[in-house]
Design an enzyme around this catalytic site. Structure first.
Site: not given
Length: 426
Positions: A113, A339
């Site tokens: 990430h 997300e």
């Protein structure tokens, strides 16, 4: 009337290791935050101390009524030096996964990430032809050690983000002479200091430093997606029961008359060109925050009268439905919304955003699109990269002086929706 979602739908929230854990001292971002002239508003420091407080955070998530947690494993912790794997870091993430199991929470684990080990950057970063192999080796190690606890893995978060950064930088270069004239002398000096310090710290010329979030060449972007395919193979070999996907950041791309060609080009660049790398995945991680509108001369600014978030994005939760439909049309994979969220201090607007976004998800499912879950970004107010702690995406506020967690009304609201569906489907 409550919207009814399918049995087994994943209701959750997401975080990223560097943004919440704190003291990620072996990562490239940690180094960049500390330098004189840094482009970061502030360093991450202890962040929100999730590395220490994860059990309470996972218990809190479950207590709200959510049944899934997307979080990332930090490569720089697992492999702080090339070829040396830290068993204590593996044990930490095993403990996180066990906590998920204890609380009945499905983990969705991201293996990269944005942040990378410092040694990787010194070895050429994401422009190096060796990076896909190195990333796959790390993924193989993690999954060999922890795969039994991981039902879903995302190899790389927002793998198309380096392309977006490259496009932004190219736009800036087109007007470089104007920018140089208008650039504040103090800012120019700060940038030059930062670049010099970065070169010294990595032991490389500035133009040979290639973290993930930097302008990459076509070869560098290809390396990112090769890293995904090589990692996918390694994961399937080490942990065949784990479903493997990737996440992309996608705007709801629209056009006004005359902007159609620009919009088509944008979607080709940001999504369609990558389908060959994704078609053999088990699922697709979809991330959306707003829309982007194109006119005859290119991208249009956000309308002056539009509601905007703290990030300057247009408040546009209906974009999620449009992007799900677009992806489903072109990629025949199950979709997890990995997300979706909003930076705001007005939690009523976060609740409104969630409701409108979920209505769109529900409409897609009703039309037969296999959407398997919704992960709100983010669980906690956290470190928002170069912007420091100034933007608040969280369902849960954090008093950083005490690290006390304070769930917002939006956290209870999303949890009630999840609980209502659990009651309906059980």
């Amino acid at each position: 009337m409550e919207l009814r979602f399918p049995v087994g739908f994943l209701w959750g929230a997401a975080t990223a290791a560097h943004q919440v854990e704190g003291n990620n001292t072996n990562s490239d971002f940690w180094l960049m935050e500390q330098l004189e002239g840094s482009m970061f508003m502030e360093p991450s420091g202890i962040a929100v101390d999730h590395y220490r407080l994860y059990k309470g955070d996972i218990g809190m998530l479950a207590g709200l009524g959510l049944n899934a947690y997307r979080f990332s494993i930090e490569w720089a912790r697992i492999e702080p030096e090339e070829g040396r794997f830290d068993e204590s870091a593996i044990e930490h993430y095993r403990d996180m996964l066990v906590a998920c199991r204890v609380y009945g929470v499905t983990p969705i684990v991201t293996l990269h990430h944005f942040t990378s080990p410092q040694w990787l950057i010194r070895a050429g970063g994401w422009e190096s032809a060796e990076t896909p192999m190195r990333f796959a080796r790390y993924c193989e190690y993690v999954m060999r050690k922890l795969g039994e606890f991981i039902p879903y893995s995302c190899t790389i978060n927002e793998a198309n983000m380096p392309l977006a950064i490259t496009k932004i930088m190219k736009r800036h270069q087109l007007s470089e002479s104007v920018a140089q004239v208008g650039l504040n002398t103090e800012i120019k000096k700060k940038m030059e200091t930062y670049q010099a310090e970065l070169s010294k710290s990595f032991g490389l010329p500035y133009d040979r430093i290639h973290p993930f979030l930097s302008p990459l060449s076509e070869k560098g972007i290809e390396n990112v997606f090769r890293a995904h395919t090589e990692a996918r193979a390694a994961i399937r070999k080490s942990s065949p029961q784990t479903k493997v996907g990737i996440t992309l950041s996608l705007y709801d791309i629209q056009s006004v008359p005359g902007g159609e060609a620009h919009a088509e080009k944008a979607m080709q660049e940001e999504f369609l060109q990558f389908i060959p790398y994704l078609k053999d995945d088990d699922f697709f991680g979809l991330q959306n925050y707003t829309r982007m509108v194109y006119g005859p001369d290119g991208m249009l600014p956000v309308p002056a009268d539009a509601e905007k978030t703290q990030m300057g994005y247009e408040f546009y939760p209906q974009g999620l439905e449009a992007v799900i439909r677009y992806v489903a049309k072109h990629l025949g994979l199950p979709i997890i919304v990995t997300e979706n969220g909003i930076a705001t201090d007005d939690d009523d607007r976060r609740i409104a955003f969630i409701d409108r976004a979920l209505a769109g998800v529900h409409a897609c499912i009703a039309d037969g699109i296999p959407v398997k879950g919704y992960m709100h970004w983010s669980l906690l107010d956290n470190f928002e990269w170069q912007l420091g702690f100034s933007k608040r995406f969280g369902l849960v506020a954090v008093d950083r002086a005490t690290q006390r967690r304070i769930p917002k009304p939006s956290a209870f609201h999303l949890g009630r929706i999840a609980r209502a569906n659990a009651l309906i489907t059980n």
